[in-house]
Write a protein that holds these residues in place. Structure first.
Motif, PDB file in Angstrom:
ATOM      1  N   THR A  79       0.834  -1.199   0.000  1.00 44.57           N
ATOM      2  CA  THR A  79       0.000   0.000   0.000  1.00 44.57           C
ATOM      3  C   THR A  79       0.867   1.246   0.000  1.00 44.57           C
ATOM      4  N   HIS A  80       1.926   1.231   0.801  1.00 41.12           N
ATOM      5  CA  HIS A  80       2.848   2.366   0.853  1.00 41.12           C
ATOM      6  C   HIS A  80       3.627   2.502  -0.453  1.00 41.12           C
ATOM      7  N   ARG A  81       4.054   1.376  -1.012  1.00 40.28           N
ATOM      8  CA  ARG A  81       4.903   1.408  -2.205  1.00 40.28           C
ATOM      9  C   ARG A  81       4.138   1.862  -3.447  1.00 40.28           C
ATOM     10  N   PHE A  82       2.944   1.340  -3.653  1.00 44.58           N
ATOM     11  CA  PHE A  82       2.186   1.667  -4.857  1.00 44.58           C
ATOM     12  C   PHE A  82       1.264   2.874  -4.686  1.00 44.58           C
ATOM     13  N   GLY A  83       1.206   3.401  -3.476  1.00 43.09           N
ATOM     14  CA  GLY A  83       0.437   4.612  -3.255  1.00 43.09           C
ATOM     15  C   GLY A  83      -0.901   4.341  -2.603  1.00 43.09           C
ATOM     16  N   GLU A  84      -1.165   5.060  -1.498  1.00 47.50           N
ATOM     17  CA  GLU A  84      -2.421   4.852  -0.770  1.00 47.50           C
ATOM     18  C   GLU A  84      -3.639   5.161  -1.627  1.00 47.50           C
ATOM     19  N   HIS A  85      -3.548   6.197  -2.437  1.00 46.64           N
ATOM     20  CA  HIS A  85      -4.721   6.603  -3.221  1.00 46.64           C
ATOM     21  C   HIS A  85      -5.162   5.484  -4.158  1.00 46.64           C
ATOM     22  N   ARG A  86      -4.215   4.926  -4.886  1.00 42.50           N
ATOM     23  CA  ARG A  86      -4.518   3.861  -5.846  1.00 42.50           C
ATOM     24  C   ARG A  86      -4.991   2.598  -5.143  1.00 42.50           C
ATOM     25  N   MET A  87      -4.230   2.165  -4.126  1.00 44.54           N
ATOM     26  CA  MET A  87      -4.495   0.875  -3.513  1.00 44.54           C
ATOM     27  C   MET A  87      -5.790   0.868  -2.708  1.00 44.54           C
ATOM     28  N   LEU A  88      -6.099   1.949  -2.010  1.00 47.84           N
ATOM     29  CA  LEU A  88      -7.327   1.976  -1.214  1.00 47.84           C
ATOM     30  C   LEU A  88      -8.565   1.978  -2.099  1.00 47.84           C
ATOM     31  N   LEU A  89      -8.447   2.564  -3.297  1.00 50.97           N
ATOM     32  CA  LEU A  89      -9.559   2.477  -4.253  1.00 50.97           C
ATOM     33  C   LEU A  89      -9.757   1.025  -4.697  1.00 50.97           C
ATOM     34  N   VAL A  90      -8.646   0.343  -4.969  1.00 50.79           N
ATOM     35  CA  VAL A  90      -8.719  -1.065  -5.376  1.00 50.79           C
ATOM     36  C   VAL A  90      -9.349  -1.903  -4.266  1.00 50.79           C
ATOM     37  N   TYR A  91      -8.896  -1.697  -3.033  1.00 44.75           N
ATOM     38  CA  TYR A  91      -9.449  -2.451  -1.912  1.00 44.75           C
ATOM     39  C   TYR A  91     -10.946  -2.188  -1.752  1.00 44.75           C
ATOM     40  N   SER A  92     -11.362  -0.947  -1.990  1.00 44.25           N
ATOM     41  CA  SER A  92     -12.778  -0.598  -1.828  1.00 44.25           C
ATOM     42  C   SER A  92     -13.646  -1.322  -2.857  1.00 44.25           C
ATOM     43  N   VAL A  93     -13.183  -1.346  -4.106  1.00 41.88           N
ATOM     44  CA  VAL A  93     -13.953  -2.003  -5.167  1.00 41.88           C
ATOM     45  C   VAL A  93     -14.074  -3.502  -4.897  1.00 41.88           C
ATOM     46  N   ILE A  94     -12.968  -4.134  -4.518  1.00 41.84           N
ATOM     47  CA  ILE A  94     -13.007  -5.572  -4.237  1.00 41.84           C
ATOM     48  C   ILE A  94     -13.903  -5.857  -3.028  1.00 41.84           C
ATOM     49  N   SER A  95     -13.827  -5.001  -2.018  1.00 39.81           N
ATOM     50  CA  SER A  95     -14.655  -5.192  -0.816  1.00 39.81           C
ATOM     51  C   SER A  95     -16.137  -5.123  -1.144  1.00 39.81           C
ATOM     52  N   LEU A 117     -22.472   1.625   2.554  1.00 43.50           N
ATOM     53  CA  LEU A 117     -21.374   2.313   3.233  1.00 43.50           C
ATOM     54  C   LEU A 117     -20.060   2.132   2.477  1.00 43.50           C
ATOM     55  N   ILE A 118     -19.842   0.948   1.919  1.00 44.17           N
ATOM     56  CA  ILE A 118     -18.626   0.713   1.136  1.00 44.17           C
ATOM     57  C   ILE A 118     -18.612   1.592  -0.105  1.00 44.17           C
ATOM     58  N   VAL A 119     -19.758   1.717  -0.770  1.00 40.77           N
ATOM     59  CA  VAL A 119     -19.857   2.589  -1.938  1.00 40.77           C
ATOM     60  C   VAL A 119     -19.546   4.032  -1.543  1.00 40.77           C
ATOM     61  N   ALA A 120     -20.162   4.493  -0.450  1.00 34.60           N
ATOM     62  CA  ALA A 120     -19.914   5.857   0.015  1.00 34.60           C
ATOM     63  C   ALA A 120     -18.449   6.054   0.386  1.00 34.60           C
ATOM     64  N   MET A 121     -17.850   5.047   0.994  1.00 37.68           N
ATOM     65  CA  MET A 121     -16.435   5.103   1.367  1.00 37.68           C
ATOM     66  C   MET A 121     -15.554   5.258   0.132  1.00 37.68           C
ATOM     67  N   GLY A 122     -15.824   4.450  -0.898  1.00 40.59           N
ATOM     68  CA  GLY A 122     -15.040   4.519  -2.120  1.00 40.59           C
ATOM     69  C   GLY A 122     -15.194   5.850  -2.852  1.00 40.59           C
ATOM     70  N   ILE A 123     -16.416   6.370  -2.884  1.00 33.93           N
ATOM     71  CA  ILE A 123     -16.661   7.639  -3.569  1.00 33.93           C
ATOM     72  C   ILE A 123     -15.936   8.787  -2.866  1.00 33.93           C
ATOM     73  N   THR A 124     -16.026   8.834  -1.544  1.00 33.68           N
ATOM     74  CA  THR A 124     -15.343   9.921  -0.833  1.00 33.68           C
ATOM     75  C   THR A 124     -13.836   9.805  -0.975  1.00 33.68           C
ATOM     76  N   TRP A 125     -13.317   8.565  -0.993  1.00 27.16           N
ATOM     77  CA  TRP A 125     -11.872   8.411  -1.162  1.00 27.16           C
ATOM     78  C   TRP A 125     -11.424   8.889  -2.543  1.00 27.16           C
ATOM     79  N   ALA A 126     -12.274   8.724  -3.550  1.00 29.86           N
ATOM     80  CA  ALA A 126     -11.923   9.164  -4.895  1.00 29.86           C
ATOM     81  C   ALA A 126     -11.724  10.673  -4.960  1.00 29.86           C
ATOM     82  N   PHE A 127     -12.348  11.415  -4.058  1.00 26.29           N
ATOM     83  CA  PHE A 127     -12.226  12.873  -4.047  1.00 26.29           C
ATOM     84  C   PHE A 127     -11.038  13.359  -3.224  1.00 26.29           C
ATOM     85  N   VAL A 128     -10.393  12.450  -2.484  1.00 27.64           N
ATOM     86  CA  VAL A 128      -9.180  12.825  -1.770  1.00 27.64           C
ATOM     87  C   VAL A 128      -8.063  12.973  -2.796  1.00 27.64           C
ATOM     88  N   PRO A 129      -7.288  14.058  -2.768  1.00 31.41           N
ATOM     89  CA  PRO A 129      -6.258  14.282  -3.792  1.00 31.41           C
ATOM     90  C   PRO A 129      -5.205  13.193  -3.791  1.00 31.41           C
TER      91      PRO A 129
END
Length: 437
Positions: A327-343, A417-429
């Motif tokens: 997560t640290h190596r490939f970037g939190e923004h990218r990886m947390l979006l991936v985790y959200s979609v799979i979840s 809630l997972i959908v809302a979580m993923g959408i809000t994370w997408a707006f984080v720079p």
């Protein structure tokens, strides 16, 4: 080092009306949290050297405090069915417990910024540990439901003091992203252990399920003792006898409070807070009500279903250990979006496939993917409080709705809630990361 919030640059950007990413790489010169001094630059290989024994003991104490918090929080899902029977209450009353916990965190939010003016770090951690110990003492004898609810307020307040200050301490050490992963994995480990202990005790003695609280009581005693040993050098009340220290500490906290007031005006801080509002809502709601759901909707055996939260929490613990580096190596923004979609996909299977085995597997894997979220980013008191609001509101909502429509509403609410979580994370720079491709 982990990416932390750089207050000075945030304020500079705010004054210049520049939209700056809310997390920046730390200064090249690390800070000695014991003395508040910037150290000279050291070669890159210095990061790999071992920590001083005194600092290592403090980190272990911080990790154990998170384990104690996890052992407390992880028990609720397994014990809710017994609470409903013992107190002869409807599921809506469980919302009071979540609300009491949030009120503890909420009160801490108004005092956390001022408390360091009067107490050293060790004293603050000790206060938090003592409050948690007191709450477990009061629970162990099946008090009236009103008093039982008050203990959750004490636990929330104690955790807010100890865990937030411990988290801040850990975020300042070398290779902090690894140590943050460790302490938050300890929380996950506490979550994992707790359902096993709670279900074993409650399953064998349904009328004496409250004896479970002797377990976190013992942990809390050890927690307080470890804090006093590790942080004894700062277990103090700031008085006129330490006037110079008080003036320095007061000046730092006044500046910090001014900075925080400017930071909370920045929209990205609120977006990030909203993300954690939904994220913690997912974990607490799913973990808190899954046993009741599996018993009432999937007709599982209570003595067996009580262990199911351990699957989610075990996954959470492993995720915080295994996924922290990628997560640290490939970037939190990218990886947390991936985790959200799979979840989300896993939660849909949990909801739509009426099979207990697949439900448990999906639930556990989702916990694994949720692991690195909290440790990757939280280091600001505001975010802690907003996250705890999500942890209180959504499980309470399930309890209120379940009183009328049944606990079958759990899966669709968690999916939303997972959908809302993923959408809000997408707006984080998106934050540039030197390890990214």
């Amino acid at each position: 080092m982990t990416q932390e919030i750089n207050f000075a640059k945030l304020i500079e950007a705010a004054n210049a009306n520049i939209e700056l990413p809310i997390r920046q790489e730390p200064s090249q010169n690390p800070v000695d949290v014991e003395k508040g001094e910037e150290l000279a630059s050291k070669p890159a290989e210095a990061e790999t050297t071992s920590l001083p024994p005194k600092q290592l003991l403090k980190l272990l104490s911080a990790g154990f405090s998170f384990f104690v918090a996890g052992a407390n929080d992880g028990s609720l899902g397994a014990l809710i069915p017994y609470m409903l029977t013992t107190y002869s209450i409807s599921p809506s009353f469980i919302s009071i417990l979540y609300l009491a916990t949030f009120l503890g965190w909420f009160l801490a939010a108004f005092t956390n910024s001022h408390a360091p003016k009067y107490f050293g770090l060790g004293a603050l951690l000790s206060i938090g540990a003592t409050l948690q110990l007191l709450s477990q003492v009061l629970r162990a004898w099946t008090p009236p439901f009103g008093m039982f609810a008050v203990t959750f307020f004490l636990t929330g307040l104690g955790q807010a003091y100890q865990d937030s200050f411990a988290n801040t301490f850990v975020s300042t050490v070398k290779t902090a992203h690894r140590w943050l992963g460790f302490v938050h994995a300890m929380y996950g480990f506490g979550l994992l252990v707790s359902p096993f202990v709670a279900t074993a005790i409650a399953g064998n003695s349904p009328r004496r399920w409250e004896l479970f609280y002797l377990f976190p009581l013992g942990l809390s005693v050890f927690n307080l003792g470890l804090v006093l040993i590790a942080f004894w050098d700062s277990v103090q009340i700031i008085t006129r006898g330490t006037q110079d220290e008080a003036e320095v500490e007061s000046g730092r906290n006044q500046n910090a409070w001014k900075e925080v007031r400017q930071i909370i005006k920045m929209k990205y801080v609120w977006i990030l807070s909203l993300f954690f509002f939904f994220h913690l809502g997912v974990g607490t709601t799913a973990g808190g009500w899954v046993v009741e759901y599996l018993v009432q909707v999937r007709h599982g055996d209570l003595k067996e279903m009580g262990y199911v939260p351990a699957g989610y929490y075990g996954g959470l613990c492993l995720g915080r250990l295994i996924l922290v580096e990628p997560t640290h190596r490939f970037g939190e923004h990218r990886m947390l979006l991936v985790y959200s979609v799979i979840s989300l996909g896993l939660q849909l299977v949990f909801w739509l496939v009426p099979n207990i085995i697949s439900t448990i597997v999906m639930f556990s894997v989702m916990g694994f993917l949720m692991g690195p979220f909290f440790a990757a980013l939280i280091d600001l008191g505001l975010i802690f409080v907003v996250a705890q609001a999500g942890a209180a509101i959504f499980p309470s909502l399930i309890g209120l709705i379940a009183s009328h429509a049944g606990v079958k509403v759990l899966p669709p609410i968690v999916a939303a809630l997972i959908v809302a979580m993923g959408i809000t994370w997408a707006f984080v720079p998106k934050i540039p990361n030197e390890h990214q491709d």
